[in-house]
Design an enzyme around this catalytic site. Structure first.
Site, PDB file in Angstrom:
ATOM      1  CG  HIS A 183      -2.046  -1.042   1.104  1.00 43.52           C
ATOM      2  ND1 HIS A 183      -3.253  -0.825   0.485  1.00 43.52           N
ATOM      3  CD2 HIS A 183      -2.078  -2.329   1.538  1.00 43.52           C
ATOM      4  CE1 HIS A 183      -3.989  -1.923   0.546  1.00 43.52           C
ATOM      5  NE2 HIS A 183      -3.297  -2.852   1.179  1.00 43.52           N
ATOM      6  CG  ASP A 209      -2.993  -3.870   4.806  1.00 45.18           C
ATOM      7  OD1 ASP A 209      -2.058  -3.121   5.149  1.00 45.18           O
ATOM      8  OD2 ASP A 209      -3.925  -3.498   4.079  1.00 45.18           O
ATOM      9  CD  GLU A 210      -5.623  -5.874   1.371  1.00 44.03           C
ATOM     10  OE1 GLU A 210      -6.777  -6.299   1.411  1.00 44.03           O
ATOM     11  OE2 GLU A 210      -5.329  -4.730   0.995  1.00 44.03           O
ATOM     12  CB  VAL A 211       2.815  -7.723   1.512  1.00 43.72           C
ATOM     13  CG1 VAL A 211       4.117  -7.454   0.783  1.00 43.72           C
ATOM     14  CG2 VAL A 211       2.754  -6.947   2.824  1.00 43.72           C
ATOM     15  CG  PHE A 216      -3.410  -7.156  -2.811  1.00 45.75           C
ATOM     16  CD1 PHE A 216      -3.654  -8.444  -2.385  1.00 45.75           C
ATOM     17  CD2 PHE A 216      -4.425  -6.211  -2.699  1.00 45.75           C
ATOM     18  CE1 PHE A 216      -4.872  -8.796  -1.845  1.00 45.75           C
ATOM     19  CE2 PHE A 216      -5.654  -6.553  -2.170  1.00 45.75           C
ATOM     20  CZ  PHE A 216      -5.872  -7.841  -1.737  1.00 45.75           C
TER      21      PHE A 216
END
Ligand code: TNX
Length: 510
Positions: free
Chosen positions: A243, A299-301, A303
């Site tokens: 992000h 979070d959500e690395v 992605f």
């Protein structure tokens, strides 16, 4: 004749005061008892802090009474008054109100308790000068009663945030998690790296060319002080290593690349310069936020870390440390950042992905958000991490709250109506010593205006407050107290969803 009498009796029962067996307060207090008579607020009513530490709260109450009822209280005088005292209880944040027409005593062991007593009194007054008498004893169930606002996807600004904080305080919420960085934009001024906001502040989810919008450090100080007066701690989130798109737009040298769907999504965990850069950023953040906590996302690395296995610096790091996967690298990155924070005596907060990174439980607070992965919560608790519960269902406020709403998220047809927010019971998860409380998160990919921001927040934030504060809950009783609060929102010009009359409060689409 009998019919007439019957009607009179019915009417009397319907009048407020006769039927009220519960004070109009949200979240409902632990114990309460109606007392006969009312306390009258006048321009001669003194508001006194018998305990000097409570003088800030007395000043706050006088200001809110002026704002909400127009009454101009005084600091001394012989008329019946409101007195703040040190109480005998030792329970943190607890308070007692004892009230007769001849005076109001609010007692508490600490400043937070005195503040919550003042807030309960404000709710009893509810904008009027004749305040029905109650005696109340109260204390919070959860220590962490949080709300998160995402201002990267869309930016709302100081006025909107102050309005939100004022309402959080009114419902005894005490943690404001401020999501300030993400893919579309970076919203916090960092003096050492001015391009973060000058370039990184450009754009929103709906308009990639929107002129730069961000909080200066002076703005941040103002908001932090405003929150502190209301016993709300502000926790900044600087999301990493994923992000990070907006930051990478400003300083591409530290980018670890991205994926087709999420270009330039990550910081580069293979370069020493990245750690120096991020630790410089966090040093400024530390000074600005006295809470001593920094949320670093995590979070959500996956992605957008497709490039990691091809990056020379990262593959070198992998060979050196014997790492096999990108996940090993991600965990290495998190441990490095944890070291940086620990050296400065800062607490690391992060989403539940960090549970497997090998961080020390003493210095970490995990936010369980993936409701579809209860095993992540179990693993965090087994590893003795303190946890805040904020599962998507029912705590993601970008999810719609009514079946007719179309603009927000759903999860396999499910969404987050008021009733389900209310029904959430943190105690049912066990581990009271590790579960610190609950939080709702307003992500704003689909929330472009202050009107929609408030519409998604009110009245669900009231259900959150009661789920976090009160032990005994009853939805029917909550629904009875709700209309007076909705009326107040109307008075204050706060946009809200009316669950009783959905058609009268249409969904703002953006
Ligand atoms: C997941 S929660 C995200 C956010 C999105 C949100 C939308 C989390 C740690 N990551 O980046 O905004 O879903 O509901």
């Amino acid at each position: 004749m009998y019919r007439f009498l019957f009607r009179i009796i019915l009417l009397a029962l319907a009048l407020p005061g006769f039927a009220a067996d519960m004070p109009p307060i949200i979240p409902v207090p632990v114990s309460y008892q109606a007392v006969s008579g009312s306390f009258l607020l006048t321009d001669e009513t003194p508001v006194i802090a018998a305990e000097p530490a409570f003088s800030g709260t007395a000043a706050y109450l006088r200001n809110r009474l002026l704002a909400e009822t127009g009454v101009r209280t005084t600091r001394t005088g012989s008329q019946p008054g409101i007195i703040f005292r040190k109480g005998s209880s030792s329970v943190a944040s607890s308070y007692e109100i004892s009230m007769t027409p001849r005076g109001v005593i609010i007692s508490a062991p600490d400043e937070a308790g005195a503040f919550y007593g003042a807030v309960s009194f404000l709710q009893l007054a509810n904008g009027k000068r004749i305040v029905p008498c109650w005696s109340i004893k109260d204390r919070p169930a959860c220590e962490w009663r949080g709300f998160m606002l995402d201002e990267s996807r869309h930016f709302f600004g100081k006025t909107v945030v102050r309005r939100l904080l004022e309402q959080m305080a009114y419902y005894k919420l005490n943690r404001f998690h401020w999501h300030l960085t993400d893919e579309p934009a970076w919203r916090i001024e960092i003096r050492q790296y001015p391009r973060l906001t000058l370039f990184g502040g450009v754009g929103t989810t709906s308009d990639s060319l929107a002129p730069a919008q961000y909080y200066t450090q002076e703005d941040i100080r103002e908001i932090v002080a405003f929150a502190a007066e209301r016993h709300i701690e502000v926790i900044p989130e600087i999301d990493m290593p994923g992000h990070a798109t907006a930051a990478n737009k400003a300083y591409p040298a530290y980018s670890g690349g991205g994926s087709d769907k999420h270009p330039e999504f990550t910081f580069n965990p293979g370069k020493e310069e990245t750690y120096r850069y991020l630790s410089n950023i966090l040093k400024e953040v530390d000074v600005l936020f006295p809470s001593g906590m920094v949320h670093i996302g995590g979070d959500e690395v996956s992605f957008g870390n497709d490039k990691w296995l091809k990056d020379p610096a990262i593959t070198q790091l992998m060979t050196k440390n014997g790492y096999k996967t990108a996940l090993d690298v991600e965990h290495y990155f998190l441990r490095r950042m944890a070291d940086t924070l620990r050296k400065r005596n800062l607490r690391l907060l992060a989403w539940d992905e960090v549970t497997q990174a090998g961080l020390s439980p003493e210095n970490t607070l995990v936010f369980w958000w993936r409701h579809d992965q209860p095993a992540q919560l179990r693993a965090a608790l087994e590893k003795k991490y303190p946890v805040v519960l904020c599962p998507r269902l029912p705590f993601y406020y970008d999810f719609v709250q009514d079946s007719t709403h179309v603009s927000g998220r759903k999860w396999g047809g499910r969404f987050n109506p008021l009733r389900e927010v209310y029904a959430f019971n943190p105690a049912s998860y066990g581990s009271p010593e590790l579960i610190k409380g609950i939080q709702a998160n307003l992500w704003t990919e689909t929330v472009a205006t202050p009107e929609r921001m408030e519409f998604m927040t009110f009245p669900r934030i009231l259900a959150l407050a009661e789920a976090a504060w009160s032990r005994e809950k009853d939805y029917a009783a909550f629904e009875q107290r709700l209309p007076a609060h909705l009326q107040r929102f109307k008075r204050l010009g706060i946009r809200y969803f009316d669950p009783f009359r959905p058609k009268d409060s249409p969904e703002p689409l953006r």
